[in-house]
Design an enzyme around this catalytic site. Structure first.
Site, short mmCIF file in Angstrom:
data_model
loop_
_atom_site.label_atom_id
_atom_site.label_comp_id
_atom_site.label_asym_id
_atom_site.label_seq_id
_atom_site.Cartn_x
_atom_site.Cartn_y
_atom_site.Cartn_z
N LYS A 269 0.85 -1.20 0.00
CA LYS A 269 0.00 0.00 0.00
C LYS A 269 0.88 1.25 0.00
CE LYS A 269 -3.92 -2.38 2.04
NZ LYS A 269 -4.77 -2.70 3.19
N GLN B 45 -4.91 -1.31 9.38
CA GLN B 45 -4.78 -2.64 8.78
C GLN B 45 -5.40 -3.70 9.69
OE1 GLN B 45 -3.79 -3.19 5.68
NE2 GLN B 45 -3.98 -5.40 5.81
N ASP C 247 -11.18 2.70 3.55
CA ASP C 247 -11.50 1.28 3.38
C ASP C 247 -12.99 1.05 3.15
OD1 ASP C 247 -9.36 -0.60 3.45
OD2 ASP C 247 -8.98 -0.11 5.56
#
Ligand code: GUN
Length: 286
Positions: free
Chosen positions: A52, A96, A119
Protein backbone atom coordinates in the site's frame (compact mmCIF):
# COMPACT_ATOMS: atom_id res chain seq x y z
CA UNK A 1 -11.44 -19.39 -25.43
CA UNK A 2 -12.48 -17.44 -22.37
CA UNK A 3 -11.50 -13.81 -22.00
CA UNK A 4 -8.80 -13.56 -19.34
CA UNK A 5 -9.73 -10.52 -17.23
CA UNK A 6 -6.42 -8.75 -16.74
CA UNK A 7 -6.33 -7.23 -13.26
CA UNK A 8 -2.71 -6.22 -13.65
CA UNK A 9 -3.44 -4.07 -16.68
CA UNK A 10 -6.69 -2.60 -15.36
CA UNK A 11 -5.21 -1.82 -11.92
CA UNK A 12 -2.24 -0.10 -13.60
CA UNK A 13 -4.69 1.95 -15.67
CA UNK A 14 -6.58 3.08 -12.55
CA UNK A 15 -3.36 3.89 -10.67
CA UNK A 16 -2.16 5.96 -13.62
CA UNK A 17 -5.47 7.84 -13.83
CA UNK A 18 -5.23 8.56 -10.09
CA UNK A 19 -1.58 9.58 -10.44
CA UNK A 20 -2.50 12.15 -13.11
CA UNK A 21 -5.24 13.66 -10.91
CA UNK A 22 -2.95 13.72 -7.86
CA UNK A 23 -0.32 15.55 -9.95
CA UNK A 24 -2.92 18.11 -11.04
CA UNK A 25 -3.84 18.77 -7.40
CA UNK A 26 -0.17 19.05 -6.51
CA UNK A 27 0.17 21.83 -9.07
CA UNK A 28 -2.58 23.64 -7.17
CA UNK A 29 -0.60 23.18 -3.96
CA UNK A 30 -2.68 20.28 -2.60
CA UNK A 31 -0.98 17.23 -1.15
CA UNK A 32 -3.04 14.12 -0.43
CA UNK A 33 -1.97 12.01 2.49
CA UNK A 34 -2.92 8.63 3.88
CA UNK A 35 -2.23 7.54 7.46
CA UNK A 36 -1.44 3.82 7.55
CA UNK A 37 -1.82 2.27 11.00
CA UNK A 38 -0.54 -1.23 11.75
CA UNK A 39 -0.68 -2.86 15.17
CA UNK A 40 1.70 -5.80 15.71
CA UNK A 41 3.63 -7.57 12.98
CA UNK A 42 1.29 -10.10 11.38
CA UNK A 43 3.39 -11.22 8.35
CA UNK A 44 0.55 -10.96 5.81
CA UNK A 45 -0.33 -7.48 7.12
CA UNK A 46 3.32 -6.41 6.76
CA UNK A 47 3.23 -7.40 3.06
CA UNK A 48 -0.11 -5.64 2.44
CA UNK A 49 1.01 -2.49 4.25
CA UNK A 50 4.31 -2.40 2.37
CA UNK A 51 2.48 -2.73 -0.95
CA UNK A 52 0.00 0.00 0.00
CA UNK A 53 2.85 2.38 0.84
CA UNK A 54 4.60 1.52 -2.42
CA UNK A 55 1.43 2.30 -4.37
CA UNK A 56 1.12 5.64 -2.54
CA UNK A 57 4.64 6.49 -3.57
CA UNK A 58 3.90 5.60 -7.20
CA UNK A 59 0.70 7.63 -7.33
CA UNK A 60 2.18 10.62 -5.47
CA UNK A 61 0.14 10.28 -2.28
CA UNK A 62 2.03 10.91 0.95
CA UNK A 63 1.82 7.93 3.31
CA UNK A 64 2.30 8.54 7.01
CA UNK A 65 3.15 5.35 8.87
CA UNK A 66 2.10 4.47 12.41
CA UNK A 67 3.56 1.12 13.42
CA UNK A 68 2.40 0.21 16.89
CA UNK A 69 3.52 -2.71 19.04
CA UNK A 70 1.22 -5.72 19.59
CA UNK A 71 0.74 -4.70 23.26
CA UNK A 72 -0.81 -1.32 22.34
CA UNK A 73 -4.06 -0.88 24.27
CA UNK A 74 -7.35 -0.24 22.52
CA UNK A 75 -7.51 3.14 24.25
CA UNK A 76 -4.10 4.13 22.87
CA UNK A 77 -5.20 3.16 19.36
CA UNK A 78 -8.48 5.06 19.73
CA UNK A 79 -6.52 8.13 20.90
CA UNK A 80 -4.30 7.95 17.82
CA UNK A 81 -7.36 7.65 15.56
CA UNK A 82 -8.90 10.69 17.24
CA UNK A 83 -5.70 12.64 16.60
CA UNK A 84 -5.70 11.61 12.93
CA UNK A 85 -9.40 12.45 12.59
CA UNK A 86 -8.64 15.99 13.78
CA UNK A 87 -5.48 16.40 11.70
CA UNK A 88 -6.34 18.50 8.63
CA UNK A 89 -3.16 17.36 6.86
CA UNK A 90 -4.47 13.75 6.81
CA UNK A 91 -7.11 12.86 4.18
CA UNK A 92 -7.41 9.11 4.59
CA UNK A 93 -6.97 6.74 7.53
CA UNK A 94 -6.37 3.03 7.08
CA UNK A 95 -6.12 0.67 10.05
CA UNK A 96 -4.78 -2.64 8.78
CA UNK A 97 -6.83 -5.68 9.85
CA UNK A 98 -6.78 -8.05 11.62
CA UNK A 99 -6.16 -6.26 14.91
CA UNK A 100 -4.77 -8.07 17.95
CA UNK A 101 -7.37 -10.17 19.80
CA UNK A 102 -7.62 -7.78 22.77
CA UNK A 103 -9.13 -5.09 20.53
CA UNK A 104 -12.72 -4.68 19.36
CA UNK A 105 -12.35 -4.32 15.59
CA UNK A 106 -15.80 -2.82 15.06
CA UNK A 107 -15.25 -0.21 17.75
CA UNK A 108 -11.91 0.78 16.18
CA UNK A 109 -13.32 0.98 12.64
CA UNK A 110 -16.26 3.09 13.75
CA UNK A 111 -13.90 5.49 15.57
CA UNK A 112 -12.40 6.48 12.20
CA UNK A 113 -14.05 9.58 10.74
CA UNK A 114 -16.38 8.30 7.98
CA UNK A 115 -14.98 11.10 5.79
CA UNK A 116 -11.49 9.60 6.09
CA UNK A 117 -12.52 5.91 6.03
CA UNK A 118 -10.84 5.00 2.73
CA UNK A 119 -11.50 1.28 3.38
CA UNK A 120 -15.25 1.91 3.38
CA UNK A 121 -15.70 -0.20 6.52
CA UNK A 122 -17.35 2.43 8.77
CA UNK A 123 -21.03 1.85 9.57
CA UNK A 124 -21.95 5.15 7.89
CA UNK A 125 -20.26 4.15 4.62
CA UNK A 126 -21.78 0.67 4.74
CA UNK A 127 -25.17 2.32 5.30
CA UNK A 128 -24.54 4.78 2.46
CA UNK A 129 -23.77 1.92 0.08
CA UNK A 130 -26.92 0.04 1.16
CA UNK A 131 -29.12 3.08 0.65
CA UNK A 132 -27.53 4.31 -2.60
CA UNK A 133 -25.85 7.38 -1.10
CA UNK A 134 -22.39 8.84 -1.58
CA UNK A 135 -19.59 7.37 0.50
CA UNK A 136 -16.50 5.20 0.44
CA UNK A 137 -16.87 1.71 -1.01
CA UNK A 138 -14.82 -1.26 0.19
CA UNK A 139 -11.84 -1.58 -2.17
CA UNK A 140 -11.99 -5.24 -3.28
CA UNK A 141 -15.65 -5.34 -4.38
CA UNK A 142 -15.31 -1.84 -5.87
CA UNK A 143 -12.33 -3.17 -7.85
CA UNK A 144 -14.39 -6.10 -9.11
CA UNK A 145 -17.02 -3.71 -10.51
CA UNK A 146 -14.19 -1.89 -12.31
CA UNK A 147 -12.86 -5.19 -13.71
CA UNK A 148 -16.30 -6.02 -15.11
CA UNK A 149 -16.99 -2.54 -16.51
CA UNK A 150 -13.57 -2.10 -18.07
CA UNK A 151 -13.89 -5.55 -19.68
CA UNK A 152 -17.24 -4.47 -21.17
CA UNK A 153 -19.19 -7.07 -19.21
CA UNK A 154 -22.80 -6.02 -18.71
CA UNK A 155 -24.11 -6.36 -15.14
CA UNK A 156 -27.63 -4.92 -15.51
CA UNK A 157 -30.29 -7.62 -15.64
CA UNK A 158 -27.78 -10.43 -15.14
CA UNK A 159 -28.10 -13.05 -12.43
CA UNK A 160 -25.09 -12.39 -10.18
CA UNK A 161 -24.30 -15.01 -7.55
CA UNK A 162 -21.85 -14.18 -4.77
CA UNK A 163 -20.31 -17.04 -2.79
CA UNK A 164 -19.37 -15.69 0.65
CA UNK A 165 -20.91 -13.11 2.98
CA UNK A 166 -17.96 -11.35 4.64
CA UNK A 167 -18.20 -7.69 5.61
CA UNK A 168 -15.16 -6.86 3.46
CA UNK A 169 -16.15 -8.65 0.24
CA UNK A 170 -19.38 -10.69 0.04
CA UNK A 171 -21.87 -8.23 1.55
CA UNK A 172 -20.60 -5.03 -0.13
CA UNK A 173 -20.20 -6.99 -3.40
CA UNK A 174 -23.87 -7.93 -3.35
CA UNK A 175 -24.86 -4.31 -2.68
CA UNK A 176 -22.66 -3.01 -5.53
CA UNK A 177 -24.01 -5.55 -8.02
CA UNK A 178 -27.51 -4.56 -6.98
CA UNK A 179 -26.60 -0.88 -7.48
CA UNK A 180 -25.53 -1.84 -11.02
CA UNK A 181 -28.98 -3.37 -11.57
CA UNK A 182 -27.87 -6.99 -11.31
CA UNK A 183 -30.22 -9.64 -9.89
CA UNK A 184 -28.27 -10.79 -6.88
CA UNK A 185 -28.17 -14.00 -4.86
CA UNK A 186 -25.73 -14.57 -1.99
CA UNK A 187 -24.80 -18.12 -1.03
CA UNK A 188 -22.52 -19.19 1.82
CA UNK A 189 -21.18 -22.12 3.80
CA UNK A 190 -24.63 -22.95 5.23
CA UNK A 191 -26.49 -22.77 1.89
CA UNK A 192 -28.24 -25.98 0.83
CA UNK A 193 -27.93 -27.04 -2.81
CA UNK A 194 -25.30 -24.38 -3.49
CA UNK A 195 -24.50 -25.75 -6.95
CA UNK A 196 -28.13 -25.51 -8.10
CA UNK A 197 -27.91 -21.78 -7.43
CA UNK A 198 -24.39 -21.13 -8.76
CA UNK A 199 -25.31 -22.97 -11.98
CA UNK A 200 -27.84 -20.22 -12.65
CA UNK A 201 -25.20 -17.49 -12.40
CA UNK A 202 -24.37 -15.30 -15.39
CA UNK A 203 -21.72 -13.68 -13.17
CA UNK A 204 -20.26 -15.71 -10.30
CA UNK A 205 -18.10 -13.99 -7.66
CA UNK A 206 -16.27 -16.45 -5.42
CA UNK A 207 -15.02 -15.21 -2.05
CA UNK A 208 -15.20 -18.20 0.26
CA UNK A 209 -11.52 -18.57 1.22
CA UNK A 210 -11.17 -22.27 0.32
CA UNK A 211 -8.54 -23.32 -2.25
CA UNK A 212 -10.05 -24.54 -5.55
CA UNK A 213 -13.50 -24.87 -3.91
CA UNK A 214 -15.38 -24.15 -7.16
CA UNK A 215 -14.99 -26.62 -10.01
CA UNK A 216 -16.78 -26.97 -13.37
CA UNK A 217 -19.85 -28.58 -11.75
CA UNK A 218 -20.72 -25.18 -10.19
CA UNK A 219 -20.70 -23.32 -13.51
CA UNK A 220 -23.22 -22.53 -16.24
CA UNK A 221 -21.77 -22.64 -19.76
CA UNK A 222 -20.65 -19.12 -20.77
CA UNK A 223 -20.65 -17.65 -17.23
CA UNK A 224 -18.28 -14.89 -16.09
CA UNK A 225 -16.24 -16.03 -13.08
CA UNK A 226 -14.49 -13.69 -10.65
CA UNK A 227 -12.13 -15.35 -8.18
CA UNK A 228 -11.37 -13.34 -5.02
CA UNK A 229 -9.40 -16.09 -3.24
CA UNK A 230 -5.68 -16.09 -2.58
CA UNK A 231 -4.62 -19.45 -1.15
CA UNK A 232 -1.77 -21.95 -1.37
CA UNK A 233 -2.45 -25.33 -2.99
CA UNK A 234 -0.97 -28.70 -1.98
CA UNK A 235 2.28 -27.80 -3.84
CA UNK A 236 2.45 -24.45 -2.02
CA UNK A 237 1.58 -22.66 -5.27
CA UNK A 238 -0.72 -19.61 -5.13
CA UNK A 239 -4.25 -20.52 -6.20
CA UNK A 240 -7.72 -19.02 -5.96
CA UNK A 241 -11.03 -20.30 -4.62
CA UNK A 242 -11.74 -21.50 -8.18
CA UNK A 243 -10.13 -24.53 -9.83
CA UNK A 244 -9.00 -22.51 -12.86
CA UNK A 245 -8.02 -25.46 -15.10
CA UNK A 246 -11.43 -27.11 -14.74
CA UNK A 247 -13.56 -23.97 -14.80
CA UNK A 248 -11.93 -21.80 -17.50
CA UNK A 249 -13.12 -23.85 -20.52
CA UNK A 250 -16.77 -23.41 -19.47
CA UNK A 251 -16.59 -19.63 -18.98
CA UNK A 252 -16.85 -16.65 -21.32
CA UNK A 253 -14.52 -14.62 -19.06
CA UNK A 254 -12.53 -15.37 -15.91
CA UNK A 255 -10.00 -13.73 -13.59
CA UNK A 256 -6.67 -15.50 -13.03
CA UNK A 257 -5.01 -15.86 -9.62
CA UNK A 258 -2.60 -14.15 -9.27
CA UNK A 259 -3.14 -11.13 -11.54
CA UNK A 260 -6.94 -10.86 -11.37
CA UNK A 261 -8.77 -9.34 -8.41
CA UNK A 262 -5.65 -9.07 -6.19
CA UNK A 263 -4.03 -5.95 -7.72
CA UNK A 264 -7.40 -4.15 -7.88
CA UNK A 265 -7.74 -3.70 -4.10
CA UNK A 266 -4.75 -1.37 -3.83
CA UNK A 267 -5.66 0.49 -7.04
CA UNK A 268 -9.10 1.25 -5.59
CA UNK A 269 -7.53 2.27 -2.30
CA UNK A 270 -5.53 4.88 -4.22
CA UNK A 271 -8.75 5.98 -5.92
CA UNK A 272 -10.47 6.25 -2.52
CA UNK A 273 -7.58 8.33 -1.12
CA UNK A 274 -8.07 10.81 -3.95
CA UNK A 275 -11.83 10.71 -3.31
CA UNK A 276 -11.18 11.43 0.40
CA UNK A 277 -9.76 14.81 -0.57
CA UNK A 278 -13.01 15.78 -2.31
CA UNK A 279 -15.18 14.34 0.47
CA UNK A 280 -13.24 16.21 3.19
CA UNK A 281 -13.47 19.38 1.11
CA UNK A 282 -17.23 18.95 0.58
CA UNK A 283 -17.66 18.44 4.31
CA UNK A 284 -15.70 21.53 5.32
CA UNK A 285 -17.27 23.83 2.74
CA UNK A 286 -20.87 22.88 3.63
N1 GUN B 1 -6.92 -6.79 5.85
C1 GUN B 1 -7.22 -7.56 4.77
N2 GUN B 1 -7.76 -6.81 3.79
C2 GUN B 1 -7.82 -5.54 4.27
C3 GUN B 1 -8.29 -4.32 3.71
O1 GUN B 1 -8.77 -4.22 2.57
N3 GUN B 1 -8.17 -3.23 4.51
C4 GUN B 1 -7.67 -3.29 5.77
N4 GUN B 1 -7.62 -2.17 6.50
N5 GUN B 1 -7.23 -4.41 6.33
C5 GUN B 1 -7.31 -5.53 5.56
Amino acid sequence: MALLIDGKRISAEIKDETKAKVAELKEQGVEISLAVVQVGDNPASCVYVRNKKKACEYVGIKSVSHELPEETTEEELLNLIEELNNDDTINGILVQLPLPKHMDENKVIDAISPYKDVDGFHLMNVGALSTGQKGFVSCTPYGIIQLLKRSNIEIAGKHCVVIGRSNIVGKPMSMLLLRENGTVTVVHSKTQNMKEITKQADILVVAIGKPKFVDDTFIKEGAVVIDVGINRDEDNKICGDVDFEKVEPKTSAITPVPGGVGPMTIAMLMNNCLESYYLCKAKTTK
